[in-house]
Design a protein around this motif. Structure first.
Motif, PDB file in Angstrom:
ATOM      1  N   ALA A 134      28.681  78.890  24.394  1.00 58.73           N
ATOM      2  CA  ALA A 134      29.434  79.771  24.078  1.00 58.73           C
ATOM      3  C   ALA A 134      28.592  80.314  22.749  1.00 58.73           C
ATOM      4  O   ALA A 134      28.192  79.521  21.799  1.00 58.73           O
ATOM      5  CB  ALA A 134      30.669  79.405  23.652  1.00 58.73           C
ATOM      6  N   THR A 167      32.217  78.183  30.698  1.00 56.38           N
ATOM      7  CA  THR A 167      32.795  78.335  29.357  1.00 56.38           C
ATOM      8  C   THR A 167      33.757  79.611  29.046  1.00 56.38           C
ATOM      9  O   THR A 167      34.514  79.570  28.416  1.00 56.38           O
ATOM     10  CB  THR A 167      31.641  78.827  28.461  1.00 56.38           C
ATOM     11  N   THR A 168      33.767  80.384  30.306  1.00 58.69           N
ATOM     12  CA  THR A 168      34.879  81.349  30.035  1.00 58.69           C
ATOM     13  C   THR A 168      36.331  80.679  30.332  1.00 58.69           C
ATOM     14  O   THR A 168      37.411  81.233  29.727  1.00 58.69           O
ATOM     15  CB  THR A 168      34.744  82.477  31.259  1.00 58.69           C
ATOM     16  N   GLU A 207      34.667  85.813  25.761  1.00 56.81           N
ATOM     17  CA  GLU A 207      33.296  85.300  26.667  1.00 56.81           C
ATOM     18  C   GLU A 207      33.073  86.269  27.595  1.00 56.81           C
ATOM     19  O   GLU A 207      31.694  86.456  27.878  1.00 56.81           O
ATOM     20  CB  GLU A 207      33.785  84.041  27.114  1.00 56.81           C
ATOM     21  N   HIS A 262      29.360  88.061  27.573  1.00 52.47           N
ATOM     22  CA  HIS A 262      28.411  87.283  28.907  1.00 52.47           C
ATOM     23  C   HIS A 262      28.227  88.244  30.168  1.00 52.47           C
ATOM     24  O   HIS A 262      27.704  87.713  31.058  1.00 52.47           O
ATOM     25  CB  HIS A 262      28.558  86.157  29.156  1.00 52.47           C
TER      26      HIS A 262
END
Length: 391
Positions: free
Chosen positions: A38, A284-285, A292, A296
């Protein structure tokens, strides 16, 4: 007839085996570091007043050991890439994806439109931690999203992305905006892919690979030089380090990210790499949520384009400059070391300059009055917790 019908099943099993093998190989090298991918500026109380590491402080024995390991692993990816290209099942997957490569431009239009609308709604300039400097910027982004609805106006939207990047450079400087060089690549992709001139249209994909890869490399260096920012995120979420020393975990994550960006630049293992990176960012979301997603989505769109188009057909990718396996391996390994040796001093020098400028601006006798009662991007009102040593 039974024997003939068995062929598709056999090919599918072979393809599945090949894809699973290479995906696991890459994924095992980065799973433990995935949560640190992140963008730390989005979640850390960062300020350029925090003192960055100098080049001498960054290059520790652990750094050198991880750098050597990275060179060896990247070199080992070359025989893996060669093996995959000789696998019939994997070739069938490539052919299936290439047959749908004409949808790449649509994928990029949709992904870019989503980012523009999310940024407009959140009063940001394309990415988190970069607030709009004036209301017209938000409406400009909304207008660009509308242009992406139509094929004929897509190139104008691409040019608008370049305007937004230039605006970001004016507001926060080139050093900061190099994190988001992929915006330039996406803008150029949307402009060039609409051209009828074959070589101009064909140049869009290499530009996208290069800018997305560079962005990953540049952000990776942030974790090496501005270690306090990344350590702050890990200190708030210590479970992400899986029980490892936080400093070591952050440094290892930086090398994983740098290597993956480099592999995109030289076009090695394009499709498996794109799949692994996008799955990792999805992971990572789950930890960092909506912020995020805003940050992304654009890179997800680019990675889907890489999945569909592979290396492209107009220009030879850098890794294809040599046909002999030994030369390709040497090319991949040596140029990784060279890129790291070139970019790290540049990044560290820029960090020192940003730090000095931030300290000058913080001096009440020299700092200009704040506009609208706010500070610069990245300014904070508190101190980042004491850093954990990177050995």
């Amino acid at each position: 007839m039974i024997h003939d019908r068995a062929w598709p099943v056999r090919h599918w099993r072979s393809a599945r085996s090949a894809l699973v093998s290479v995906t696991l190989t890459i994924l095992l090298s980065c799973t433990s570091a995935s949560a640190a991918w992140a963008h730390v500026k989005w979640f850390s109380r960062f300020s350029f007043r925090d003192e960055p590491r100098t080049l001498a402080e960054a290059v520790t024995p652990t750094f050198l050991a991880l750098a050597l390991l990275s060179v060896v692993v990247v070199g080992g990816m070359v025989p893996l890439d060669r093996w995959l290209k000789g696998n019939a099942g994997y070739q069938r997957i490539n052919q299936w994806l290439e047959a749908r490569s004409d949808r790449s431009r649509l994928v990029m239009r949709v992904g870019t439109g989503m980012v523009l609308l999310l940024a407009w709604q959140a009063d940001l300039v394309l990415v988190p931690a970069l607030p709009i400097p004036a209301p017209w910027v938000g409406w400009f982004q909304f207008a660009l999203a509308a242009l992406l609805l139509f094929e004929r106006t897509t190139a104008l939207a691409g040019a608008g992305l370049l305007v937004l990047f230039a605006l970001g450079v004016r507001e926060v400087g080139l050093y900061y905006m190099l994190d988001y060089l992929l915006v330039v690549g996406v803008g150029y992709y949307l402009m060039a892919t609409g051209s009828r001139e074959r070589r101009l249209a064909g140049s869009a994909l290499p530009a996208l690979y290069a800018t997305v890869g560079f962005s990953l490399c540049w952000v990776a260096l942030e974790k090496i030089v501005w270690t306090e920012w990344g350590l702050y995120v890990l200190q708030q979420n210590p479970q992400l380090a899986l029980g490892l020393d936080l400093g070591f975990f952050l440094l290892a994550a930086a090398f994983v990210e740098f290597c993956l960006g480099y592999l995109l630049i030289i076009n090695l293992l394009q499709r498996p790499l794109a799949l692994v990176i996008t799955l990792t960012f999805f992971a990572t979301t789950l930890v960092f949520g909506k912020t995020e997603v805003i940050g992304h989505t654009l890179i997800h769109a680019a990675l889907i384009v890489f999945l569909l188009e592979g290396p492209g057909a107009t220009f030879r990718p850098p890794i294809a400059l040599h046909s002999r396996l030994s030369l390709r391996t040497a090319f991949a390994a040596v140029n990784l070391a060279l890129l790291l040796a070139v970019l790290l001093p540049i990044y560290a020098t820029g960090a020192a300059a940003m730090h000095r400028a931030a300290l000058r601006e913080a001096d009440p006798t020299t700092a200009p009055a704040r506009r609208d009662g706010g500070g610069d991007v990245g300014a904070d009102t508190g101190l980042v917790p004491a850093p954990v040593a990177v050995h």
